[in-house]
Write a protein that holds these residues in place. Structure first.
Motif, PDB file in Angstrom:
ATOM      1  N   ASP A 166       0.840  -1.207   0.000  1.00 22.04           N
ATOM      2  CA  ASP A 166       0.000   0.000   0.000  1.00 22.04           C
ATOM      3  C   ASP A 166       0.870   1.251   0.000  1.00 22.04           C
ATOM      4  O   ASP A 166       0.556   2.242  -0.666  1.00 22.04           O
ATOM      5  N   ARG A 167       1.982   1.180   0.746  1.00 19.99           N
ATOM      6  CA  ARG A 167       2.878   2.344   0.777  1.00 19.99           C
ATOM      7  C   ARG A 167       3.462   2.620  -0.598  1.00 19.99           C
ATOM      8  O   ARG A 167       3.625   3.767  -1.010  1.00 19.99           O
ATOM      9  N   ILE A 168       3.791   1.549  -1.323  1.00 15.64           N
ATOM     10  CA  ILE A 168       4.375   1.735  -2.665  1.00 15.64           C
ATOM     11  C   ILE A 168       3.319   2.325  -3.605  1.00 15.64           C
ATOM     12  O   ILE A 168       3.617   3.155  -4.449  1.00 15.64           O
ATOM     13  N   GLY A 169       2.078   1.869  -3.445  1.00 18.01           N
ATOM     14  CA  GLY A 169       0.975   2.478  -4.196  1.00 18.01           C
ATOM     15  C   GLY A 169       0.845   1.991  -5.622  1.00 18.01           C
ATOM     16  O   GLY A 169       0.854   2.788  -6.560  1.00 18.01           O
ATOM     17  N   ILE A 170       0.733   0.647  -5.794  1.00 16.48           N
ATOM     18  CA  ILE A 170       0.520   0.110  -7.139  1.00 16.48           C
ATOM     19  C   ILE A 170      -0.918  -0.415  -7.255  1.00 16.48           C
ATOM     20  O   ILE A 170      -1.539  -0.766  -6.253  1.00 16.48           O
ATOM     21  N   GLU A 171      -1.391  -0.465  -8.507  1.00 12.54           N
ATOM     22  CA  GLU A 171      -2.778  -0.880  -8.739  1.00 12.54           C
ATOM     23  C   GLU A 171      -2.952  -2.384  -8.529  1.00 12.54           C
ATOM     24  O   GLU A 171      -3.910  -2.826  -7.912  1.00 12.54           O
ATOM     25  N   HIS A 172      -2.010  -3.181  -9.056  1.00 16.50           N
ATOM     26  CA  HIS A 172      -2.077  -4.642  -8.934  1.00 16.50           C
ATOM     27  C   HIS A 172      -0.899  -5.142  -8.087  1.00 16.50           C
ATOM     28  O   HIS A 172       0.219  -4.647  -8.252  1.00 16.50           O
ATOM     29  N   PRO A 173      -1.127  -6.159  -7.244  1.00 14.72           N
ATOM     30  CA  PRO A 173      -0.017  -6.672  -6.419  1.00 14.72           C
ATOM     31  C   PRO A 173       0.891  -7.603  -7.219  1.00 14.72           C
ATOM     32  O   PRO A 173       1.123  -8.753  -6.854  1.00 14.72           O
ATOM     33  N   VAL A 174       1.396  -7.081  -8.315  1.00 15.01           N
ATOM     34  CA  VAL A 174       2.213  -7.866  -9.256  1.00 15.01           C
ATOM     35  C   VAL A 174       3.534  -7.133  -9.469  1.00 15.01           C
ATOM     36  O   VAL A 174       3.545  -5.984  -9.920  1.00 15.01           O
ATOM     37  N   VAL A 175       4.624  -7.815  -9.152  1.00 16.36           N
ATOM     38  CA  VAL A 175       5.947  -7.203  -9.271  1.00 16.36           C
ATOM     39  C   VAL A 175       6.757  -7.971 -10.307  1.00 16.36           C
ATOM     40  O   VAL A 175       6.798  -9.204 -10.282  1.00 16.36           O
ATOM     41  N   GLN A 176       7.380  -7.243 -11.212  1.00 14.11           N
ATOM     42  CA  GLN A 176       8.302  -7.869 -12.169  1.00 14.11           C
ATOM     43  C   GLN A 176       9.665  -7.926 -11.504  1.00 14.11           C
ATOM     44  O   GLN A 176      10.169  -6.917 -10.993  1.00 14.11           O
ATOM     45  N   ALA A 177      10.240  -9.126 -11.448  1.00 14.35           N
ATOM     46  CA  ALA A 177      11.523  -9.314 -10.774  1.00 14.35           C
ATOM     47  C   ALA A 177      12.626  -8.522 -11.474  1.00 14.35           C
ATOM     48  O   ALA A 177      12.650  -8.433 -12.705  1.00 14.35           O
ATOM     49  N   GLY A 178      13.556  -8.016 -10.695  1.00 14.58           N
ATOM     50  CA  GLY A 178      14.747  -7.420 -11.282  1.00 14.58           C
ATOM     51  C   GLY A 178      15.554  -8.523 -11.948  1.00 14.58           C
ATOM     52  O   GLY A 178      15.721  -9.600 -11.376  1.00 14.58           O
ATOM     53  N   MET A 179      15.987  -8.291 -13.172  1.00 12.13           N
ATOM     54  CA  MET A 179      16.821  -9.278 -13.885  1.00 12.13           C
ATOM     55  C   MET A 179      17.972  -8.474 -14.483  1.00 12.13           C
ATOM     56  O   MET A 179      17.783  -7.641 -15.369  1.00 12.13           O
ATOM     57  N   GLY A 180      19.173  -8.726 -13.955  1.00 12.68           N
ATOM     58  CA  GLY A 180      20.291  -7.829 -14.210  1.00 12.68           C
ATOM     59  C   GLY A 180      20.949  -7.973 -15.563  1.00 12.68           C
ATOM     60  O   GLY A 180      20.619  -8.861 -16.348  1.00 12.68           O
ATOM     61  N   GLY A 181      21.884  -7.067 -15.841  1.00 12.98           N
ATOM     62  CA  GLY A 181      22.726  -7.122 -17.029  1.00 12.98           C
ATOM     63  C   GLY A 181      22.033  -6.676 -18.297  1.00 12.98           C
ATOM     64  O   GLY A 181      22.590  -6.825 -19.384  1.00 12.98           O
ATOM     65  N   GLY A 182      20.795  -6.167 -18.206  1.00  9.69           N
ATOM     66  CA  GLY A 182      20.083  -5.695 -19.397  1.00  9.69           C
ATOM     67  C   GLY A 182      18.879  -6.545 -19.762  1.00  9.69           C
ATOM     68  O   GLY A 182      18.184  -6.248 -20.729  1.00  9.69           O
ATOM     69  N   ILE A 183      18.607  -7.604 -18.993  1.00  4.34           N
ATOM     70  CA  ILE A 183      17.415  -8.417 -19.293  1.00  4.34           C
ATOM     71  C   ILE A 183      16.159  -7.614 -18.951  1.00  4.34           C
ATOM     72  O   ILE A 183      15.242  -7.506 -19.761  1.00  4.34           O
ATOM     73  N   ALA A 184      16.139  -7.063 -17.734  1.00 12.39           N
ATOM     74  CA  ALA A 184      15.012  -6.203 -17.345  1.00 12.39           C
ATOM     75  C   ALA A 184      15.540  -4.778 -17.260  1.00 12.39           C
ATOM     76  O   ALA A 184      16.048  -4.356 -16.224  1.00 12.39           O
ATOM     77  N   ALA A 185      15.443  -4.046 -18.353  1.00 15.58           N
ATOM     78  CA  ALA A 185      15.917  -2.659 -18.382  1.00 15.58           C
ATOM     79  C   ALA A 185      14.703  -1.722 -18.388  1.00 15.58           C
ATOM     80  O   ALA A 185      13.599  -2.118 -17.999  1.00 15.58           O
ATOM     81  N   GLY A 186      14.915  -0.495 -18.841  1.00 10.49           N
ATOM     82  CA  GLY A 186      13.880   0.529 -18.716  1.00 10.49           C
ATOM     83  C   GLY A 186      12.597   0.248 -19.476  1.00 10.49           C
ATOM     84  O   GLY A 186      11.499   0.552 -18.991  1.00 10.49           O
ATOM     85  N   MET A 187      12.707  -0.332 -20.678  1.00  6.35           N
ATOM     86  CA  MET A 187      11.492  -0.570 -21.488  1.00  6.35           C
ATOM     87  C   MET A 187      10.566  -1.553 -20.791  1.00  6.35           C
ATOM     88  O   MET A 187       9.353  -1.360 -20.744  1.00  6.35           O
ATOM     89  N   LEU A 188      11.146  -2.645 -20.261  1.00  2.00           N
ATOM     90  CA  LEU A 188      10.313  -3.660 -19.587  1.00  2.00           C
ATOM     91  C   LEU A 188       9.742  -3.095 -18.284  1.00  2.00           C
ATOM     92  O   LEU A 188       8.524  -3.164 -18.046  1.00  2.00           O
ATOM     93  N   ALA A 189      10.608  -2.537 -17.453  1.00  5.16           N
ATOM     94  CA  ALA A 189      10.137  -2.041 -16.156  1.00  5.16           C
ATOM     95  C   ALA A 189       9.074  -0.958 -16.356  1.00  5.16           C
ATOM     96  O   ALA A 189       8.040  -0.953 -15.669  1.00  5.16           O
ATOM     97  N   GLY A 190       9.303  -0.074 -17.335  1.00  8.15           N
ATOM     98  CA  GLY A 190       8.344   1.000 -17.591  1.00  8.15           C
ATOM     99  C   GLY A 190       7.001   0.462 -18.052  1.00  8.15           C
ATOM    100  O   GLY A 190       5.939   0.935 -17.621  1.00  8.15           O
ATOM    101  N   ALA A 191       7.032  -0.556 -18.915  1.00  7.87           N
ATOM    102  CA  ALA A 191       5.781  -1.125 -19.429  1.00  7.87           C
ATOM    103  C   ALA A 191       5.001  -1.821 -18.304  1.00  7.87           C
ATOM    104  O   ALA A 191       3.772  -1.743 -18.248  1.00  7.87           O
ATOM    105  N   VAL A 192       5.718  -2.491 -17.407  1.00  8.22           N
ATOM    106  CA  VAL A 192       5.049  -3.179 -16.291  1.00  8.22           C
ATOM    107  C   VAL A 192       4.387  -2.149 -15.372  1.00  8.22           C
ATOM    108  O   VAL A 192       3.214  -2.292 -14.989  1.00  8.22           O
ATOM    109  N   SER A 193       5.122  -1.098 -15.044  1.00  2.00           N
ATOM    110  CA  SER A 193       4.556  -0.080 -14.151  1.00  2.00           C
ATOM    111  C   SER A 193       3.402   0.658 -14.827  1.00  2.00           C
ATOM    112  O   SER A 193       2.389   0.954 -14.186  1.00  2.00           O
ATOM    113  N   ALA A 194       3.538   0.926 -16.126  1.00  2.00           N
ATOM    114  CA  ALA A 194       2.451   1.603 -16.844  1.00  2.00           C
ATOM    115  C   ALA A 194       1.175   0.773 -16.805  1.00  2.00           C
ATOM    116  O   ALA A 194       0.067   1.309 -16.796  1.00  2.00           O
TER     117      ALA A 194
END
Ligand SMILES: Cc1cc2nc3c(=O)[nH]c(=O)nc-3n(C[C@H](O)[C@H](O)[C@H](O)COP(=O)(O)O)c2cc1C
Length: 328
Positions: A5-33
């Motif tokens: 609730d503090r984070i304030g997202i619509e759905h309780p769904v989190v995309q895992a961080g995946m390093g080295g460029g697998i999960a970069a800005g395009m993916l994270a942005g689309a998930v949050s959008a």
């Protein structure tokens, strides 16, 4: 108020961080959008900051998260997060209460990834705002030692914390529902988001994951970072994991001597990955990305969780969020 609730997202769904460029800005942005929480995986600091900025822009100003692999985290990563709009940080691969303190000074909410009761107690005592409880079925590097929902129950009984997220085995609305009914505050999915259009993994890697009929735990890709990880087979594992899924003992011993290499800049680790071939058993943790030579799909780690066996297609990230949230 709970951490989600503090984070304030619509759905309780989190995309895992995946390093080295697998999960970069395009993916994270689309998930949050799409109303979930998108997470930019760790990268060299300057690139990390650029991708965090891109994620925020793509998200339309919604909450975004940053992921830090503790052994690779430098002061420059912390400063990059402080300058970005990410106010949620997930930690994996270890725990460091001084790091938590620094991130919280910069107003971040910090979630630590744990697999056992001892790790959960240590992280909560060390100031974490919440925990990501990882199960053994998860893809990538593992702290998980038992199925995710069993770990959730055990850690909840021991800590009474209600700020427990679950990672591992989440690929459908039914998986999410089951985890939320078991008391999870939110679900965290990696493999489902690996198989999205916005993910930076090599297309041939994604297709291999869709076609895979098994995953297994290994230590083969441990040069510079000896930690258990879950992958699907490729030519490298076919060659070196035939007798023991963890890989030949001599190679594991060599890898354990290289843990100091994690202090090398991440760009050097990436360059090292480009030289790997299935025939030479000297494998680092980098995974194949879009734009890299396709031959690397047989020479680098193809991280994936057990949900790989149930996921049939690459979809837009927004579709994956809605699927996991159980909304049409
Ligand atoms: C391709 C891949 C890369 C991953 N890289 C990271 C990482 O950099 N940092 C991290 O915290 N977790 C990483 N993980 C693990 C995830 O955080 C999460 O625990 C896992 O994906 C959950 O299981 P699932 O794959 O079944 O959804 C990775 C997972 C995958 C599949």
């Amino acid at each position: 108020m709970g951490v989600i609730d503090r984070i304030g997202i619509e759905h309780p769904v989190v995309q895992a961080g995946m390093g080295g460029g697998i999960a970069a800005g395009m993916l994270a942005g689309a998930v949050s959008a799409a109303g979930g929480l998108g997470t930019v995986g760790i990268l060299p600091p300057k690139k990390f900051e650029n991708e965090l900025d891109l994620a925020y822009e793509q998200s339309g100003g919604r909450p975004i998260a940053a992921n830090l692999l503790v052994p690779f985290t430098t002061r420059a990563h912390v400063e990059a997060i402080a300058r970005s709009k990410a106010r949620v940080v997930t930690l994996h691969g270890g725990f460091d209460s001084r790091l938590v303190e620094q991130l919280q000074e910069d107003q971040a909410c910090v979630l630590a990834t744990v697999g056992t009761v001892d790790e959960a107690r240590q992280a909560l005592a060390g100031g974490a705002d919440g925990l990501v409880v990882q199960g053994i079925e998860a893809g990538g590097h593992l702290v998980g030692v038992e199925p995710a929902l069993e770990a959730l129950r055990r850690i909840h009984d021991a800590t009474r914390s209600n700020d427990l997220l679950v990672a591992g085995g989440i690929a459908t609305a039914a998986d999410s529902r089951q985890a939320l009914e078991a008391g999870a505050a939110a679900v965290v999915a990696g493999t489902r988001f690996l198989l999205t259009a916005e993910c930076g993994a090599h297309e041939a890697y994604k297709q291999r994951v869709i076609a895979a009929d098994r995953t297994f735990e290994t230590m083969l890709f441990s040069m510079g970072w000896p930690m258990r990880h879950r992958v699907i087979p490729n030519a490298a594992t076919d060659r070196w994991c035939r007798d023991d899924p963890h890989g030949p003992r001599a190679i594991r011993r060599l890898a354990s001597l290289t843990s100091g290499m994690r202090h090398l800049p991440m760009t050097i680790a990436d360059r090292f990955a480009m030289t790997q071939t299935p025939a030479i058993p000297f494998f680092g943790p980098a995974a194949p990305l879009a734009g890299m030579p396709e031959r690397l799909v047989d020479a680098t780690a193809l991280y994936a969780g057990e949900t790989a066996l149930r996921i049939q297609s690459v979809v837009p990230a927004a579709v994956a969020v809605r699927e996991l949230a159980g909304v049409p």
